[in-house]
Design a protein around this motif. Structure first.
Motif, PDB file in Angstrom:
ATOM      1  N   LEU A   1      -6.603   9.378   1.772  1.00  0.00           N
ATOM      2  CA  LEU A   1      -6.672   8.004   2.387  1.00  0.00           C
ATOM      3  C   LEU A   1      -5.620   7.873   3.343  1.00  0.00           C
ATOM      4  CD1 LEU A   1      -6.662   5.959  -1.022  1.00  0.00           C
ATOM      5  CD2 LEU A   1      -8.580   5.996   0.555  1.00  0.00           C
ATOM      6  N   ALA A   2      -4.696   8.827   3.625  1.00  0.00           N
ATOM      7  CA  ALA A   2      -3.739   8.761   4.920  1.00  0.00           C
ATOM      8  C   ALA A   2      -4.511   8.995   5.869  1.00  0.00           C
ATOM      9  CB  ALA A   2      -2.533   9.566   4.610  1.00  0.00           C
ATOM     10  N   THR A   3      -5.330   7.996   6.428  1.00  0.00           N
ATOM     11  CA  THR A   3      -6.294   8.199   7.586  1.00  0.00           C
ATOM     12  C   THR A   3      -6.451   6.998   8.183  1.00  0.00           C
ATOM     13  OG1 THR A   3      -8.254   9.179   8.275  1.00  0.00           O
ATOM     14  CG2 THR A   3      -8.556   8.041   6.316  1.00  0.00           C
TER      15      THR A   3
ATOM     16  N   GLY B   1      -7.539   3.630   9.484  1.00  0.00           N
ATOM     17  CA  GLY B   1      -8.865   2.726   9.281  1.00  0.00           C
ATOM     18  C   GLY B   1      -8.861   2.438   7.665  1.00  0.00           C
ATOM     19  N   SER B   2      -8.095   3.198   6.826  1.00  0.00           N
ATOM     20  CA  SER B   2      -8.647   3.197   5.399  1.00  0.00           C
ATOM     21  C   SER B   2      -7.870   1.824   4.892  1.00  0.00           C
ATOM     22  CB  SER B   2      -7.826   4.314   4.553  1.00  0.00           C
ATOM     23  OG  SER B   2      -6.471   4.402   4.793  1.00  0.00           O
ATOM     24  N   GLY B   3      -6.755   1.193   5.606  1.00  0.00           N
ATOM     25  CA  GLY B   3      -6.424   0.199   5.411  1.00  0.00           C
ATOM     26  C   GLY B   3      -7.372  -1.158   5.710  1.00  0.00           C
ATOM     27  N   ASP B   4      -8.007  -0.969   6.766  1.00  0.00           N
ATOM     28  CA  ASP B   4      -9.145  -1.850   7.238  1.00  0.00           C
ATOM     29  C   ASP B   4     -10.085  -1.969   6.287  1.00  0.00           C
ATOM     30  OD1 ASP B   4      -7.470  -2.065   9.619  1.00  0.00           O
ATOM     31  OD2 ASP B   4      -8.705  -0.410  10.521  1.00  0.00           O
ATOM     32  N   THR B   5     -10.504  -0.921   5.888  1.00  0.00           N
ATOM     33  CA  THR B   5     -11.430  -0.669   4.665  1.00  0.00           C
ATOM     34  C   THR B   5     -11.104  -1.639   3.423  1.00  0.00           C
ATOM     35  OG1 THR B   5     -12.065   1.310   5.487  1.00  0.00           O
ATOM     36  CG2 THR B   5     -12.743   0.653   3.177  1.00  0.00           C
TER      37      THR B   5
ATOM     38  N   LYS C   1       0.721  -1.115   0.014  1.00  0.00           N
ATOM     39  CA  LYS C   1      -0.044  -0.080   0.078  1.00  0.00           C
ATOM     40  C   LYS C   1       0.955   1.311   0.099  1.00  0.00           C
ATOM     41  CE  LYS C   1      -2.081  -1.460   3.491  1.00  0.00           C
ATOM     42  NZ  LYS C   1      -3.059  -1.819   4.589  1.00  0.00           N
ATOM     43  N   GLY C   2       0.154   2.365  -0.386  1.00  0.00           N
ATOM     44  CA  GLY C   2       1.009   3.782  -0.215  1.00  0.00           C
ATOM     45  C   GLY C   2       0.560   4.586  -1.536  1.00  0.00           C
ATOM     46  N   ALA C   3       1.181   5.656  -1.841  1.00  0.00           N
ATOM     47  CA  ALA C   3       0.977   6.216  -3.085  1.00  0.00           C
ATOM     48  C   ALA C   3       1.377   5.615  -4.212  1.00  0.00           C
ATOM     49  CB  ALA C   3       1.666   7.699  -3.044  1.00  0.00           C
TER      50      ALA C   3
ATOM     51  N   LEU D   1     -11.067   0.679  -6.778  1.00  0.00           N
ATOM     52  CA  LEU D   1     -12.318   1.204  -6.229  1.00  0.00           C
ATOM     53  C   LEU D   1     -11.944   2.042  -4.886  1.00  0.00           C
ATOM     54  CD1 LEU D   1     -14.736  -1.500  -7.183  1.00  0.00           C
ATOM     55  CD2 LEU D   1     -14.682   0.514  -8.172  1.00  0.00           C
ATOM     56  N   HIS D   2     -11.227   1.271  -4.059  1.00  0.00           N
ATOM     57  CA  HIS D   2     -10.909   2.074  -2.905  1.00  0.00           C
ATOM     58  C   HIS D   2     -10.204   3.413  -3.071  1.00  0.00           C
ATOM     59  CE1 HIS D   2      -7.707   2.487   0.587  1.00  0.00           C
ATOM     60  NE2 HIS D   2      -8.965   2.090   1.375  1.00  0.00           N
ATOM     61  N   GLY D   3      -9.279   3.275  -4.087  1.00  0.00           N
ATOM     62  CA  GLY D   3      -8.727   4.590  -4.332  1.00  0.00           C
ATOM     63  C   GLY D   3      -9.502   5.573  -4.956  1.00  0.00           C
TER      64      GLY D   3
HETATM   65  N1  LIG Z   1      -0.769   9.544  -0.096  1.00  0.00           N
HETATM   66  C1  LIG Z   1      -1.504   8.535  -0.324  1.00  0.00           C
HETATM   67  N2  LIG Z   1      -2.012   8.316  -1.851  1.00  0.00           N
HETATM   68  C2  LIG Z   1      -2.843   7.455  -1.985  1.00  0.00           C
HETATM   69  N3  LIG Z   1      -3.326   6.361  -1.062  1.00  0.00           N
HETATM   70  C3  LIG Z   1      -2.759   6.367   0.012  1.00  0.00           C
HETATM   71  C4  LIG Z   1      -2.069   7.500   0.607  1.00  0.00           C
HETATM   72  N4  LIG Z   1      -1.522   7.274   1.898  1.00  0.00           N
HETATM   73  C5  LIG Z   1      -2.307   6.231   2.354  1.00  0.00           C
HETATM   74  N5  LIG Z   1      -3.098   5.825   1.218  1.00  0.00           N
HETATM   75  C6  LIG Z   1      -3.774   4.406   1.281  1.00  0.00           C
HETATM   76  O1  LIG Z   1      -4.699   4.393   2.462  1.00  0.00           O
HETATM   77  C7  LIG Z   1      -4.618   2.956   3.005  1.00  0.00           C
HETATM   78  C8  LIG Z   1      -3.951   3.111   4.462  1.00  0.00           C
HETATM   79  O2  LIG Z   1      -3.712   1.945   4.954  1.00  0.00           O
HETATM   80  P1  LIG Z   1      -2.929   1.619   6.112  1.00  0.00           P
HETATM   81  O3  LIG Z   1      -1.718   2.214   6.458  1.00  0.00           O
HETATM   82  O4  LIG Z   1      -2.763   0.146   6.655  1.00  0.00           O
HETATM   83  O5  LIG Z   1      -4.042   2.484   7.258  1.00  0.00           O
HETATM   84  P2  LIG Z   1      -4.665   1.630   8.552  1.00  0.00           P
HETATM   85  O6  LIG Z   1      -3.650   0.873   9.201  1.00  0.00           O
HETATM   86  O7  LIG Z   1      -4.924   3.020   9.332  1.00  0.00           O
HETATM   87  O8  LIG Z   1      -5.904   1.082   8.060  1.00  0.00           O
HETATM   88  C9  LIG Z   1      -3.811   2.061   1.636  1.00  0.00           C
HETATM   89  O9  LIG Z   1      -4.738   1.557   1.076  1.00  0.00           O
HETATM   90  C10 LIG Z   1      -2.852   3.139   1.234  1.00  0.00           C
HETATM   91  O10 LIG Z   1      -2.399   2.757  -0.079  1.00  0.00           O
END
Ligand SMILES: Nc1ncnc2c1ncn2[C@@H]1O[C@H](COP(=O)(O)OP(=O)(O)O)[C@@H](O)[C@H]1O
Ligand SMILES: NC(=O)C1=CN([C@@H]2O[C@H](COP(=O)(O)OP(=O)(O)OC[C@H]3O[C@@H](n4cnc5c(N)ncnc54)[C@H](O)[C@@H]3O)[C@@H](O)[C@H]2O)[C@@H](O)CC1
Ligand SMILES: [K+]
Length: 501
Positions: A418-420, A422-426, A395-397, A451-453
């Motif tokens: 998405l950098a919030t 719980g978004s990974g849990d989603t 995961k990440g940008a 779709l998540h993105g």
């Molecule tokens: N800068 C960003 N641009 C695009 N997607 C992001 C960015 N930062 C986080 N995400 C996405 O948000 C989600 C974060 O997941 P995670 O770090 O496991 O969060 P959490 O542990 O809070 O659920 C991942 O799907 C990641 O790809």
């Protein structure tokens, strides 16, 4: 079919092949022309433009582009940065053609008149070392201009493979990048996401081969976009189990479970290992069990807010031994790190298995420092798939999805919203929902990640993790409408997505 992203060796091979077939300078002429046309599209009114050119073929593209723009009526200044003779015959010829117009050639961009558009043709895929001296100064000049910033092929300084700065030295930051022949992985992940601005791919009239690295597009999961058949019931859309519930982190499991419901799972169950709950009043559709019967589950998510208790680990082992499709996230990933027994259970699984680490979790599992992950996310995602046998979602940008067969996808959707928490849990819940609905393995993973993105597009912040799946479900419905419309025998084809291969 996905959009191919080529690596440098593949680009060089194509370049050589077509130089033989078409003649040595044809691709450069096409690249320069495409760049000029792209700039005209961005700014149709003629205006002042400064093109900064480096010593290689990227600089050559810049000279060709400058000449065509000038012929179109733009007032163009050209800088041969450092004033050296270009290194290749084509670039020398392109410079000579510009000189033949009688225009001044600058060697220092700071000497040029103010321009409304600045064009970076310093270095492309041939940049092998960090920017220094006059090239670094020129890149800084480019960034400082209050103008439209356009990069040719890649923003100078960016590693086209990894999306990091070459040698750690920051280079040009563009508002728009026109890239030649094919996309390159580094344009779509890590720093590349910021440095490129809008990316336009121009194939220069060349047919691009299929490759192992792709940019995900909707067509890659078109089966998910087909309408459901009407004569169905919830039994057809499977059961998802979410196992979490470490002390104080129940919310993570609830977020994953709720997301699975929104993405279409028939039934969703929650098991909390340390906490007790019988009802989530905000999502009364969820069902709670003290201990899930894993043999009844089509897909299980384990790890979100799970904690690290003995009970949690024992449950994780049972999941690994089950036949349910498994999404391993968060605390379960951390448990795998350095635990040979758990790792071996992961690698020996026969059912579908997906791991969803962020960079820090990837570092823990591989036993590398974090910097080694960020330095080359594509290859580290591959390392993870080889180590675990699972599909990796790094995961990440520019999230990377990778199979052990070494086929990878970079996901183009997603924003910093998405950098919030719980978004990974989603995301984990969304992937599991796709498994429960019995789509093919990669359809499940690619659609959920995409779709998540998509649900966060257009936002920098202001999204709660629990809002992502409902929005993603709306986007999925819009895609299904488009798909149905496209294949409807009696309707006109007006949909924006092209569904044909
Ligand atoms: N800068 C960003 N641009 C695009 N997607 C992001 C960015 N930062 C986080 N995400 C996405 O948000 C989600 C974060 O997941 P995670 O770090 O496991 O969060 P959490 O542990 O809070 O659920 C991942 O799907 C990641 O790809
Ligand atoms: N691949 C293709 O088929 C095509 C390539 N074209 C262009 O050609 C580019 C690649 O050309 P080149 O291979 O000449 O590469 P570059 O134009 O990126 O320049 C590489 C040259 O700069 C030197 N160099 C590398 N890093 C340096 C640094 N930090 N400081 C100083 N010198 C440095 C290298 O030794 C090499 O001589 C592409 O990015 C693209 O713009 C286009 O002309 C059209 C088609
Ligand atoms: K460039």
């Amino acid at each position: 079919m996905s959009v191919s992203l080529l690596e440098i060796a593949q680009l060089r091979e194509l370049e050589e092949k077509y130089a033989r077939i078409l003649g040595p300078d044809v691709l450069m002429q096409r690249a320069g022309k495409a760049a000029a046309e792209y700039i005209r599209e961005l700014h149709p009114e003629t205006c002042t433009v400064t093109v900064i050119c480096g010593p290689g073929n990227n600089g050559g593209d810049g000279y060709v582009c400058a000449k065509i723009l000038s012929e179109l009526g733009y007032q163009v200044s050209v800088v041969n940065v450092g004033g050296k003779t270009p290194k290749t015959e084509q670039a020398k010829e392109a410079l000579a053609a510009w000189e033949a117009t009688g225009a001044t050639i600058y060697t220092d961009p700071y000497d040029t008149p103010k321009a409304q558009i600045v064009v970076d043709a310093l270095f492309g895929i041939g940049q092998t070392r960090a920017l220094v001296g006059e090239y670094l100064d020129a890149a800084m000049w480019f960034n400082e201009r209050r103008a439209l910033h356009v990069s040719l092929d890649i923003p100078t300084g960016l590693d086209s493979q990894t999306g990091n700065w070459v040698g750690g030295r920051a280079g040009c930051r563009a508002d728009a990048t026109i890239t030649f022949l094919s996309g390159k992985p580094g344009l779509y992940t890590s720093i590349g996401k910021d440095a490129c601005g809008e990316v336009q791919v121009e194939n220069l009239g060349i047919s691009i081969p299929l490759t192992k690295i792709n940019l995900t597009e909707v067509k890659d999961f078109k089966h998910v976009c087909a309408s459901r058949t009407k004569n169905t019931s919830k039994a057809d859309y499977g059961r998802v189990g979410v196992i979490g519930g470490g002390k104080g982190t129940v919310g993570a499991a609830l977020i994953a479970a709720r997301s699975a419901l929104y993405m279409g799972a028939g039934r969703v169950y929650v098991e909390l290992v340390e906490e007790k709950m019988d009802l989530d009043p905000s999502v009364p559709e969820l069902m709670f069990r003290d201990k899930l019967d894993l043999s009844e589950m089509d897909a299980v998510v384990i790890g979100c807010g799970l904690g690290f208790s003995e009970k949690a680990k024992a449950r994780f082992i049972e999941c690994l031994q089950s036949d349910a499709a498994l999404v391993i996230d968060a605390d379960a990933l951390t448990m795998v790190a350095g635990d040979e027994e758990l790792l071996s259970l992961v690698t020996h699984r026969r059912a579908h298995t997906v791991i969803t680490p962020h960079n820090a979790e990837a570092a823990r599992i591989l036993g590398y420092p974090l910097e080694e992950i960020t330095a080359d996310r594509l290859n580290r995602a591959l390392d993870l798939s080889v180590l675990t046998g699972a599909v990796t979602v790094l995961k990440g940008a520019g999230t990377i999805v990778c199979q052990r067969s070494s086929i990878s996808w970079i996901n183009p959707t997603g924003t910093p919203a998405l950098a919030t928490a719980g978004s990974g849990d989603t995301l984990s819940g969304m992937i599991a929902a796709m498994f429960a609905q019995r789509y093919e393995l990669m359809d499940c993973v690619l659609s959920a990640v995409y779709l998540h993105g998509l649900a966060a597009e257009g936002c920098d912040s202001g999204i709660l993790a629990s809002d992502i799946a409902p929005t993603a479900a709306e986007f999925l419905q819009a895609l299904r409408d488009s798909y149905r419309e496209h294949f409807h025998p009696l309707r006109e084809r007006t949909d924006p997505v092209s569904w044909e291969d």
